[in-house]
Scaffold this motif. Structure first.
Motif, mmCIF file in Angstrom:
data_model
loop_
_atom_site.group_PDB
_atom_site.id
_atom_site.type_symbol
_atom_site.label_atom_id
_atom_site.label_comp_id
_atom_site.label_asym_id
_atom_site.label_seq_id
_atom_site.Cartn_x
_atom_site.Cartn_y
_atom_site.Cartn_z
ATOM 1 N N GLU A 45 1.942 2.010 -6.472
ATOM 2 C CA GLU A 45 3.124 1.994 -6.125
ATOM 3 C C GLU A 45 4.360 1.966 -5.777
ATOM 4 O O GLU A 45 5.281 2.000 -5.769
ATOM 5 C CB GLU A 45 2.930 0.485 -5.285
ATOM 6 C CG GLU A 45 1.487 0.152 -4.293
ATOM 7 C CD GLU A 45 0.805 -1.130 -4.533
ATOM 8 O OE1 GLU A 45 1.124 -2.443 -5.193
ATOM 9 O OE2 GLU A 45 0.106 -1.263 -3.571
ATOM 10 N N ALA A 91 1.050 -1.067 0.027
ATOM 11 C CA ALA A 91 -0.122 0.370 0.037
ATOM 12 C C ALA A 91 0.893 1.085 0.065
ATOM 13 O O ALA A 91 1.908 2.013 0.699
ATOM 14 C CB ALA A 91 -0.431 -0.012 1.177
ATOM 15 N N GLU A 92 0.138 2.428 -0.859
ATOM 16 C CA GLU A 92 0.972 3.943 -0.771
ATOM 17 C C GLU A 92 -0.606 4.565 -0.683
ATOM 18 O O GLU A 92 -1.808 4.577 -0.636
ATOM 19 C CB GLU A 92 1.461 3.694 -1.835
ATOM 20 C CG GLU A 92 0.198 3.825 -3.184
ATOM 21 C CD GLU A 92 -0.181 5.062 -3.390
ATOM 22 O OE1 GLU A 92 0.235 6.427 -2.639
ATOM 23 O OE2 GLU A 92 -1.701 4.735 -3.624
ATOM 24 N N TYR A 93 0.299 5.643 0.535
ATOM 25 C CA TYR A 93 -0.779 6.615 1.011
ATOM 26 C C TYR A 93 -0.825 7.672 0.511
ATOM 27 O O TYR A 93 -0.217 8.466 0.823
ATOM 28 C CB TYR A 93 -1.270 6.366 2.449
ATOM 29 C CG TYR A 93 -0.948 5.649 2.872
ATOM 30 C CD1 TYR A 93 -2.596 4.234 2.550
ATOM 31 C CD2 TYR A 93 -0.363 4.476 4.396
ATOM 32 C CE1 TYR A 93 -2.957 2.861 2.730
ATOM 33 C CE2 TYR A 93 -0.632 3.043 4.576
ATOM 34 C CZ TYR A 93 -1.621 2.584 4.290
ATOM 35 O OH TYR A 93 -2.151 1.253 4.817
ATOM 36 N N TYR A 149 10.280 7.127 -3.415
ATOM 37 C CA TYR A 149 10.634 6.833 -2.479
ATOM 38 C C TYR A 149 12.685 6.126 -1.887
ATOM 39 O O TYR A 149 13.120 7.135 -1.313
ATOM 40 C CB TYR A 149 10.399 5.908 -1.404
ATOM 41 C CG TYR A 149 10.863 5.558 0.141
ATOM 42 C CD1 TYR A 149 10.884 6.619 1.125
ATOM 43 C CD2 TYR A 149 11.700 4.379 0.368
ATOM 44 C CE1 TYR A 149 11.011 5.734 2.018
ATOM 45 C CE2 TYR A 149 12.113 4.512 1.534
ATOM 46 C CZ TYR A 149 11.895 4.823 2.513
ATOM 47 O OH TYR A 149 12.292 4.859 3.998
ATOM 48 N N HIS A 161 2.734 7.997 -0.501
ATOM 49 C CA HIS A 161 3.847 7.838 -0.177
ATOM 50 C C HIS A 161 3.642 6.260 0.556
ATOM 51 O O HIS A 161 2.954 5.759 0.730
ATOM 52 C CB HIS A 161 3.940 8.462 1.913
ATOM 53 C CG HIS A 161 4.491 10.536 2.007
ATOM 54 N ND1 HIS A 161 5.199 10.725 1.943
ATOM 55 C CD2 HIS A 161 3.204 11.559 1.601
ATOM 56 C CE1 HIS A 161 4.465 11.249 1.472
ATOM 57 N NE2 HIS A 161 3.767 12.578 1.406
ATOM 58 N N PRO A 162 4.948 5.859 0.970
ATOM 59 C CA PRO A 162 5.118 4.462 1.178
ATOM 60 C C PRO A 162 4.567 4.313 2.523
ATOM 61 O O PRO A 162 4.393 4.737 3.952
ATOM 62 C CB PRO A 162 6.639 3.792 0.820
ATOM 63 C CG PRO A 162 7.022 5.074 0.621
ATOM 64 C CD PRO A 162 6.307 5.359 0.903
ATOM 65 N N SER A 163 3.615 3.599 3.245
ATOM 66 C CA SER A 163 2.690 2.529 3.722
ATOM 67 C C SER A 163 4.063 1.687 4.675
ATOM 68 O O SER A 163 4.936 1.748 3.915
ATOM 69 C CB SER A 163 1.410 1.551 3.466
ATOM 70 O OG SER A 163 2.584 -0.257 3.053
ATOM 71 N N PRO A 164 4.047 1.648 6.021
ATOM 72 C CA PRO A 164 4.851 1.391 6.974
ATOM 73 C C PRO A 164 5.490 -0.456 6.311
ATOM 74 O O PRO A 164 6.501 -0.388 6.107
ATOM 75 C CB PRO A 164 4.586 1.124 7.831
ATOM 76 C CG PRO A 164 2.710 1.689 8.258
ATOM 77 C CD PRO A 164 2.804 2.162 7.409
ATOM 78 N N PHE A 187 5.403 -0.776 2.958
ATOM 79 C CA PHE A 187 6.164 -1.047 2.113
ATOM 80 C C PHE A 187 7.402 -0.235 1.832
ATOM 81 O O PHE A 187 8.390 -0.529 1.588
ATOM 82 C CB PHE A 187 5.123 0.109 1.120
ATOM 83 C CG PHE A 187 5.612 -0.258 -0.561
ATOM 84 C CD1 PHE A 187 6.407 -1.046 -0.712
ATOM 85 C CD2 PHE A 187 5.032 1.499 -1.258
ATOM 86 C CE1 PHE A 187 6.802 -0.497 -1.970
ATOM 87 C CE2 PHE A 187 5.517 1.084 -2.763
ATOM 88 C CZ PHE A 187 6.195 0.182 -3.298
ATOM 89 N N ARG A 188 7.155 0.269 3.329
ATOM 90 C CA ARG A 188 8.769 0.866 3.611
ATOM 91 C C ARG A 188 10.165 0.190 3.683
ATOM 92 O O ARG A 188 10.935 0.183 3.796
ATOM 93 C CB ARG A 188 8.433 2.311 4.398
ATOM 94 C CG ARG A 188 10.005 3.558 4.729
ATOM 95 C CD ARG A 188 9.104 4.696 5.772
ATOM 96 N NE ARG A 188 8.652 3.996 6.628
ATOM 97 C CZ ARG A 188 7.488 4.275 7.111
ATOM 98 N NH1 ARG A 188 6.353 5.148 5.741
ATOM 99 N NH2 ARG A 188 6.560 4.461 7.733
ATOM 100 N N GLU A 234 2.775 -4.201 12.712
ATOM 101 C CA GLU A 234 2.016 -5.565 12.986
ATOM 102 C C GLU A 234 1.728 -6.657 13.429
ATOM 103 O O GLU A 234 0.411 -6.107 14.156
ATOM 104 C CB GLU A 234 2.991 -6.731 12.198
ATOM 105 C CG GLU A 234 3.143 -5.456 10.416
ATOM 106 C CD GLU A 234 4.969 -6.983 9.679
ATOM 107 O OE1 GLU A 234 4.631 -7.893 10.292
ATOM 108 O OE2 GLU A 234 4.478 -6.563 8.420
#
Length: 191
Positions: free
Chosen positions: A87, A45-47, A94, A50-53, A55-56, A167
């Motif tokens: 994504e 996921a990206e928000y 990023y 910005h990458p989600s945690p 994805f980051r 998580e």
């Protein structure tokens, strides 16, 4: 007779699920990263750009592998998630922000799921003469990715991203069940 057949069917299904579970755990617990032609980061996921945690964490792991000299190229994968961003593009931006040269990143921005990402990374690999890839994703996701990429003719090593603090273990069982079901559906050509 019907009860015996149902019992045998149940034993077969349980045995299959157990075998897939063991494979998932095996891939999730070992980092196969070794010198390769590219690192492929499967999207998450990206928000709003910005990458989600999760994805980051995948992107940070890919950057770490890149900085260790595992491969000279990173491929970010993943299409749009409903907003104006994809994504793959978010992952590329990023990584550029983290210091990876833009010339060392290819962003695939059209794929909608794991199977499509696997097909598209195979096309990118063939078009660029890439023979061996290190795939980065969640540990529970890597067995299925490996199998699909191998079916698409890729030589793939897997490297699980580190766990993300938010998580917890509550979703682990759900992720494993999802992987068993989706792997089985892919294998049976039901997806």
């Amino acid at each position: 007779m019907i009860l015996l057949l149902l019992l045998l069917l149940a034993i077969g299904v349980a045995g299959w699920c157990r075998w897939v579970y063991v494979q998932i755990e095996r891939y999730a617990s070992q980092d196969m990263a070794a010198p390769a032609d590219a690192i492929a980061v499967f999207g998450a996921a990206e928000y709003d750009g910005h990458p989600s945690p999760v994805f980051r964490a995948r992107l940070d792991h890919a950057e770490s592998l890149y900085n260790r000299g595992i491969a000279p190229l990173i491929i970010t994968l993943g299409g749009g998630g409903g907003d104006q961003y994809s994504e793959g593009a978010v992952g590329r931006e990023y990584l550029i922000g983290a210091g990876v040269p833009a010339s060392d990143i290819i962003a695939e921005t059209e794929s909608k799921d794991t199977e499509e990402s696997s097909r598209r990374v195979a096309v990118i690999a063939r078009a660029n003469g890439l023979r061996r890839l290190v795939v980065v994703s969640d540990g529970t996701h890597l067995f299925r990715i490996h199998q699909i990429c191998s079916a698409n003719g890729l030589d793939v090593l897997t490297s699980p991203r580190p766990r993300v603090q938010i998580e917890g273990n509550a979703g682990e069982t759900q992720r494993i069940v999802h992987e068993i079901v989706t792997y089985t559906a892919w294998l049976l050509h039901l997806g």
